[in-house]
Design a protein around this motif. Structure first.
Motif, PDB file in Angstrom:
ATOM      1  N   ARG B   6       0.765  -0.993   0.018  1.00 42.08           N
ATOM      2  CA  ARG B   6      -0.289   0.363  -0.255  1.00 42.08           C
ATOM      3  C   ARG B   6       1.018   1.393   0.274  1.00 42.08           C
ATOM      4  O   ARG B   6       0.953   1.823  -0.712  1.00 42.08           O
ATOM      5  CB  ARG B   6      -1.176  -0.028   1.137  1.00 42.08           C
ATOM      6  N   ARG B   9       2.262   1.648  -3.561  1.00 43.37           N
ATOM      7  CA  ARG B   9       1.335   2.126  -3.959  1.00 43.37           C
ATOM      8  C   ARG B   9       1.287   4.007  -4.151  1.00 43.37           C
ATOM      9  O   ARG B   9       1.192   4.463  -5.109  1.00 43.37           O
ATOM     10  CB  ARG B   9      -0.113   1.514  -4.514  1.00 43.37           C
ATOM     11  N   VAL B  10       0.973   4.142  -2.646  1.00 45.21           N
ATOM     12  CA  VAL B  10       0.897   5.938  -2.771  1.00 45.21           C
ATOM     13  C   VAL B  10       2.045   6.909  -3.355  1.00 45.21           C
ATOM     14  O   VAL B  10       2.025   7.676  -4.118  1.00 45.21           O
ATOM     15  CB  VAL B  10       0.403   5.619  -0.580  1.00 45.21           C
ATOM     16  N   GLN B  11       3.349   5.787  -2.773  1.00 44.85           N
ATOM     17  CA  GLN B  11       4.803   6.581  -3.291  1.00 44.85           C
ATOM     18  C   GLN B  11       4.638   6.690  -4.965  1.00 44.85           C
ATOM     19  O   GLN B  11       5.098   7.720  -5.466  1.00 44.85           O
ATOM     20  CB  GLN B  11       5.750   5.883  -2.544  1.00 44.85           C
ATOM     21  N   LEU B  14       2.306   9.166  -5.236  1.00 45.59           N
ATOM     22  CA  LEU B  14       3.084  10.907  -5.798  1.00 45.59           C
ATOM     23  C   LEU B  14       4.523  10.741  -7.061  1.00 45.59           C
ATOM     24  O   LEU B  14       4.429  12.494  -7.293  1.00 45.59           O
ATOM     25  CB  LEU B  14       3.866  10.808  -4.437  1.00 45.59           C
ATOM     26  N   ASP B  15       4.650   9.860  -6.583  1.00 48.88           N
ATOM     27  CA  ASP B  15       5.551   9.987  -7.712  1.00 48.88           C
ATOM     28  C   ASP B  15       5.279  10.140  -8.676  1.00 48.88           C
ATOM     29  O   ASP B  15       5.758  11.351  -9.835  1.00 48.88           O
ATOM     30  CB  ASP B  15       6.267   8.653  -7.963  1.00 48.88           C
ATOM     31  N   MET B  82      14.290  10.276  -3.215  1.00 43.89           N
ATOM     32  CA  MET B  82      14.367  10.792  -2.167  1.00 43.89           C
ATOM     33  C   MET B  82      15.501  10.763  -0.994  1.00 43.89           C
ATOM     34  O   MET B  82      15.037  11.111   0.414  1.00 43.89           O
ATOM     35  CB  MET B  82      13.057  10.274  -1.557  1.00 43.89           C
ATOM     36  N   HIS B  98      11.470  13.008  10.924  1.00 44.04           N
ATOM     37  CA  HIS B  98      10.064  12.948   9.866  1.00 44.04           C
ATOM     38  C   HIS B  98       9.667  11.910  10.128  1.00 44.04           C
ATOM     39  O   HIS B  98       8.832  11.315   9.793  1.00 44.04           O
ATOM     40  CB  HIS B  98      10.557  13.221   8.895  1.00 44.04           C
ATOM     41  N   LEU B  99      10.734  10.231   9.835  1.00 44.77           N
ATOM     42  CA  LEU B  99      10.515   8.953   9.868  1.00 44.77           C
ATOM     43  C   LEU B  99      10.201   8.469  11.649  1.00 44.77           C
ATOM     44  O   LEU B  99       8.891   8.002  11.479  1.00 44.77           O
ATOM     45  CB  LEU B  99      11.368   8.325   9.289  1.00 44.77           C
ATOM     46  N   GLN B 102       6.134   8.445  12.635  1.00 42.05           N
ATOM     47  CA  GLN B 102       6.072   7.616  11.066  1.00 42.05           C
ATOM     48  C   GLN B 102       5.283   6.083  12.784  1.00 42.05           C
ATOM     49  O   GLN B 102       5.842   5.955  13.676  1.00 42.05           O
ATOM     50  CB  GLN B 102       6.055   7.330  10.206  1.00 42.05           C
ATOM     51  N   ARG B 104       5.237   3.587  12.507  1.00 38.86           N
ATOM     52  CA  ARG B 104       5.916   2.017  11.301  1.00 38.86           C
ATOM     53  C   ARG B 104       7.233   1.689  11.817  1.00 38.86           C
ATOM     54  O   ARG B 104       8.749   2.879  12.449  1.00 38.86           O
ATOM     55  CB  ARG B 104       5.219   2.635  10.185  1.00 38.86           C
ATOM     56  N   LEU B 106      10.873   1.558  11.963  1.00 41.25           N
ATOM     57  CA  LEU B 106      11.824   2.484  11.060  1.00 41.25           C
ATOM     58  C   LEU B 106      12.000   1.483   9.352  1.00 41.25           C
ATOM     59  O   LEU B 106      12.483   2.344   8.037  1.00 41.25           O
ATOM     60  CB  LEU B 106      13.225   3.139  11.619  1.00 41.25           C
ATOM     61  N   GLU B 113       9.779   4.365   1.735  1.00 39.89           N
ATOM     62  CA  GLU B 113       9.147   6.091   1.326  1.00 39.89           C
ATOM     63  C   GLU B 113      10.440   7.177   0.062  1.00 39.89           C
ATOM     64  O   GLU B 113       9.621   7.268  -0.417  1.00 39.89           O
ATOM     65  CB  GLU B 113       9.936   7.345   2.669  1.00 39.89           C
ATOM     66  N   ARG B 275      10.575  17.548   2.986  1.00 42.20           N
ATOM     67  CA  ARG B 275      10.993  15.919   2.630  1.00 42.20           C
ATOM     68  C   ARG B 275      12.338  16.254   1.485  1.00 42.20           C
ATOM     69  O   ARG B 275      12.955  15.196   1.297  1.00 42.20           O
ATOM     70  CB  ARG B 275       9.956  15.218   2.241  1.00 42.20           C
ATOM     71  N   ARG B 276      11.861  17.415   0.296  1.00 41.30           N
ATOM     72  CA  ARG B 276      12.551  17.074  -0.425  1.00 41.30           C
ATOM     73  C   ARG B 276      13.727  18.033  -1.626  1.00 41.30           C
ATOM     74  O   ARG B 276      12.507  18.896  -1.077  1.00 41.30           O
ATOM     75  CB  ARG B 276      12.401  15.874  -1.609  1.00 41.30           C
TER      76      ARG B 276
END
Lengths: 350, 276
Positions: B6, B9-11, B14-15, B82, B98-99, B102, B104, B106, B113, B275-276
């Protein structure tokens, strides 16, 4: 307002508990003299920086606590300890019944952290994309996510720039987005580290009102650090002042004024231009018969001052008010710089 | 596993959004990637062309190896984009925070990510092109087992690249400013050495390039095994074994660094820690 649907809310009333927490950093002491180059490289000297010293702090569910202190006092270190990013050197940190470092994954799913100086938004993406990313990473169920997105969009007015690139937002808009993002998973505690830094007056006022509404509507516990004391006074019922790693005051703002410095202002308008000399008060300004004085309410009363003034001239009008909170705090910080921090913080703790 | 899929998929989404936003930017971004990939292998390609091969390797085998090396490098950058591959930057700049907020582990954040498959796509073209071009000439007996070995060795090569970057990059936990760019240096080193066949080199040098600087495991050793050039038994398992050892070492160093980070934190903030 949508209802919360956490299944496993910690039932205790205490949500944050720091017991005897100390945090020490080591910092290399570097001399800039030529003859010390070798020693700097081979036998460096180290300084021990005591960011926090034996701190005890308890925050109850639904409280808004202002956490303030001069630069380097230990505010950000405390927030980092409570966000699970740092471990204490000694003492215990418990929040929502958990150890933030050891149980980080479970714990951070139930808190929100907003930094004024950094953002969680993806820089080159529309705001909406970061929200979608957060839904997946935080594993927020779709229906709860939809409900919360609608809620924060309405509460924070995100609708107008929700599909704009994060990098095109103003600072105030970015802060609102970051705050909205921190709320999507319905945290039980919100840590705000200097959330209004660089934000204009109107945006600041809005943010303050939003945090107050959230606290009232959702019984959200908030811990906020800031250098803006009037903002903290508007926002929080309780202020914890930290200096040199120690808690120097813990109580409400009125008590802070009374205990540290009952500074007041007196404005006298006289029929003559000359300012009367008042013992126990310092003349600040004098213009066209209006004279402003500063005095310590614990040393001299207004009645005394007015009696003194009445003997010297005819009084036309009088105004008096408490000193601005920023002034009170500045006064306290000045005293601390002079080394008069209370050794026993419990002495001024409620 | 579902959580990782999942997140990937979301990354990807974003990409895709990033690239699809602006036609001119995205096309130049992709062209630059292709040029960089080609530049990384051209020297050895020209040498192989001039001399009809290098050492025991004939020209098509060299071309196949270069294609594999290029694929491994680009895929590691596409899986860990990234600045996840350039981990010393994240550590040195204090962006690990930032991580850490979250919910989850590391390793899951790091695994997902930096996933940028859409940006990575064009970079794969030179590698696939070189392998396809040399395919008939290298005359490989392929079957499901060979393809499985190919995939395993490719993943292992990616793991070697990533681990090497993490072993050096973890130094940024102790020296955030001084070591901020150390992952870039480590990756540049390994990337420049990756296309060279190590046959004919002295024992010490060869051992060094298979251990301290494991450039030989990115393409030379695994491709030799895939093309049947190795006489050692189980040669196809050597690169995965090296990857396991290096990943373990990277995990140890990184975790020690992380424990240090939990004690010291990061004192280096950017004004706007984007973040980037």
């Amino acid at each position: 307002m949508p209802a919360r649907d956490h299944k496993d809310i910690w039932t205790s009333d205490t949500v944050v508990e720091l017991t005897g927490v100390s945090k020490t950093f080591r910092q290399r002491k570097t001399s800039s003299r030529w003859q010390d180059v070798g020693r700097n490289l081979l036998r460096p000297e180290w300084l021990e920086i005591h960011a926090l010293k034996d701190v005890d702090l308890t925050i109850r569910r639904g409280e808004i606590v202002a956490y303030a202190g001069p630069n380097g006092a230990g505010k950000s270190t405390t927030v980092k300890l409570l966000a699970g990013m740092l471990a204490p050197t000694s003492g215990t940190v418990r929040a929502l019944g958990m150890d933030p470092v050891r149980e980080r994954v479970k714990y951070v799913g139930r808190i929100g952290v907003v930094y004024g100086q950094r953002t969680e938004l993806w820089w080159d993406q529309p705001v909406s994309a970061t929200f979608e990313w957060k839904r997946v990473v935080w594993d927020v169920p779709r229906n709860r996510y939809d409900r919360m997105v609608n809620y924060v969009k309405e509460l924070l007015g995100l609708g107008e720039f929700f599909d704009q690139l994060a990098r095109s937002l103003s600072l105030g808009q970015r802060m609102r987005c970051d705050l909205g993002l921190a709320l999507i998973h319905e945290p039980e505690i919100l840590f705000l580290d200097e959330p209004t830094i660089g934000v204009d007056v109107l945006a600041k006022r809005n943010l303050i009102q939003i945090v107050k509404d959230l606290n009232e509507d959702r019984n959200l516990t908030v811990m906020v650090t800031s250098h803006d004391m009037s903002e903290l006074e508007q926002l929080a019922g309780r202020i914890v002042l930290i200096d040199k790693g120690r808690i120097a005051f813990d109580g409400d703002f009125n008590r802070l004024r009374r205990e540290f410095s009952d500074q007041r202002r007196l404005m006298i308008e006289t029929s003559e231009g000359l300012a009367p000399k008042l013992e126990g008060a310092e003349l600040l300004t004098s213009e066209s018969g209006r004279h402003e004085y500063r005095f310590d309410g614990s040393n001299v009363t207004i009645v005394d001052l007015l009696a003194q003034a009445g003997r010297q001239c005819e009084i036309v009008d009088v105004e008096t008010h408490q000193a601005d909170i920023d002034e009170v705090i500045a006064d306290i910080y000045k005293r601390w710089q002079g080394g008069t921090v209370p050794d026993d913080p419990a002495a001024v703790k409620t | 596993m579902l959580q990782i899929l999942r997140a990937w998929r979301v990354q990807t989404y974003l990409d895709f959004l990033f690239l699809a936003r602006d036609r001119r930017n995205s096309s130049f971004y992709m062209i630059a990637d292709v040029i960089l990939t080609v530049a990384g292998i051209t020297g050895v390609l020209l040498l192989a062309e001039r001399f009809g091969g290098i050492g025991a390797w004939n020209r098509p085998q060299i071309v196949f190896m270069l294609g594999f090396a290029s694929l491994a490098m680009i895929m590691s950058q596409g899986l860990f984009g990234m600045n996840v591959l350039w981990i010393s930057r994240r550590i040195g700049r204090g962006q690990l925070d930032h991580l850490l907020i979250q919910p989850r582990p590391l390793w899951k954040s790091l695994l997902t990510e930096g996933f940028i498959p859409v940006s990575m796509g064009p970079g794969l073209i030179p590698g696939i092109g070189l392998m396809a071009w040399s395919w008939n000439a290298v005359s490989i007996q392929t079957g499901p087992a060979w393809w499985a070995a190919f995939a395993l060795n490719l993943v292992a090569a990616i793991a070697v690249i990533t681990s090497f970057s993490y072993i050096w990059g973890s130094l940024a936990f102790w020296a955030p400013a001084g070591a901020e760019e150390i992952s870039s240096s480590a990756l540049r080193l390994i990337s420049e050495l990756k296309p060279f066949p190590l046959d004919g080199m002295g024992r010490t040098l060869k051992s060094g390039l298979l251990s301290i600087i494991p450039a030989g495991f990115i393409a030379w050793y695994p491709v030799g095994a895939l093309l049947g050039l190795r006489t050692t038994d189980y040669a196809l398992l050597f690169t995965p074994l090296a990857a396991l050892i290096m990943s373990g070492l990277a995990a140890i160093v990184f975790n020690r660094g992380l424990a240090h980070y939990a004690r010291t934190g990061s004192q280096r903030y950017l004004d706007f820690g984007h973040r980037r």
